[in-house]
Design an enzyme around this catalytic site. Structure first.
Site, short mmCIF file in Angstrom:
data_model
loop_
_atom_site.label_atom_id
_atom_site.label_comp_id
_atom_site.label_asym_id
_atom_site.label_seq_id
_atom_site.Cartn_x
_atom_site.Cartn_y
_atom_site.Cartn_z
N GLU A 207 0.83 -1.21 0.00
CA GLU A 207 0.00 0.00 0.00
C GLU A 207 0.86 1.26 0.00
O GLU A 207 0.59 2.21 -0.73
CB GLU A 207 -0.95 0.01 1.20
CG GLU A 207 -2.03 -1.03 1.14
CD GLU A 207 -3.02 -0.83 0.00
OE1 GLU A 207 -3.24 0.32 -0.44
OE2 GLU A 207 -3.59 -1.84 -0.45
N ASN B 261 1.00 3.84 -3.08
CA ASN B 261 0.65 5.26 -2.88
C ASN B 261 1.75 6.17 -3.43
O ASN B 261 1.45 7.18 -4.07
CB ASN B 261 0.44 5.57 -1.40
CG ASN B 261 -0.96 5.30 -0.93
OD1 ASN B 261 -1.83 4.88 -1.68
ND2 ASN B 261 -1.19 5.52 0.36
N ARG C 186 -9.67 3.93 -7.60
CA ARG C 186 -8.97 3.76 -6.33
C ARG C 186 -9.99 3.81 -5.21
O ARG C 186 -10.94 4.57 -5.25
CB ARG C 186 -7.93 4.87 -6.11
CG ARG C 186 -6.86 4.89 -7.18
CD ARG C 186 -5.82 3.87 -6.86
NE ARG C 186 -4.94 3.66 -8.01
CZ ARG C 186 -4.19 2.61 -8.13
NH1 ARG C 186 -4.18 1.68 -7.22
NH2 ARG C 186 -3.42 2.47 -9.19
#
Length: 144
Positions: free
Chosen positions: A48, A52, A106
């Site tokens: 993650e 990002n 997203r």
């Protein structure tokens, strides 16, 4: 606590390098003989954070991501840094379902996932300079 091992790797902000980051952190964490759940938690959080940095930090541009990992007796700290566009409002960005790009597919759950799977998550960001995510996972039992 004393440091058992420390690594720093830098890689290009390409989506295929997210898998590389997972493998690197897994290999390091394996030194503490984690449970399968602990290993999966860390790999998910790292995925993650790296995603990002790639998607939100750099977008269509390329840049470098640094992953700094420190293994101590019973914990792992992972720092993911990018030199991307930064986050204007970190507190807002960490809210579940918030996304800076609502037109993209997203979910806005990246920071929530990191907080769920790690014991501590800190985010520092400066617009135009980049973002630093620091995550710590303490392992459940004392290792020999």
């Amino acid at each position: 606590m004393s440091i058992r091992n420390h690594i720093t790797v830098e890689f290009l902000s390409k989506s295929e390098n997210e898998g590389f980051a997972r493998v690197v952190v897994s290999a390091l964490l394996a030194q503490l003989d984690p449970t399968i759940e602990e290993l999966a938690d860390v790999k998910t959080a790292v995925s993650e954070a790296v995603t990002n940095a790639i998607v939100h930090g750099y977008g269509e541009n390329r840049g470098y991501i640094t992953m700094d990992c420190t293994l101590e007796e019973e914990s792992l700290t992972v720092i993911i840094k990018d030199g991307g566009k930064g986050i204007e409002d970190v507190k807002k960005a960490m809210e579940p379902l918030y996304t800076s790009n609502p037109d993209a597919e997203r979910s806005g759950m990246g920071f929530t996932v990191m907080e769920t799977f790690m014991d501590e998550v800190q985010v520092e960001s400066i617009v135009g300079v980049g973002t630093k995510v620091t995550m710590t996972k303490r392992l459940g039992t004392k290792r020999l």
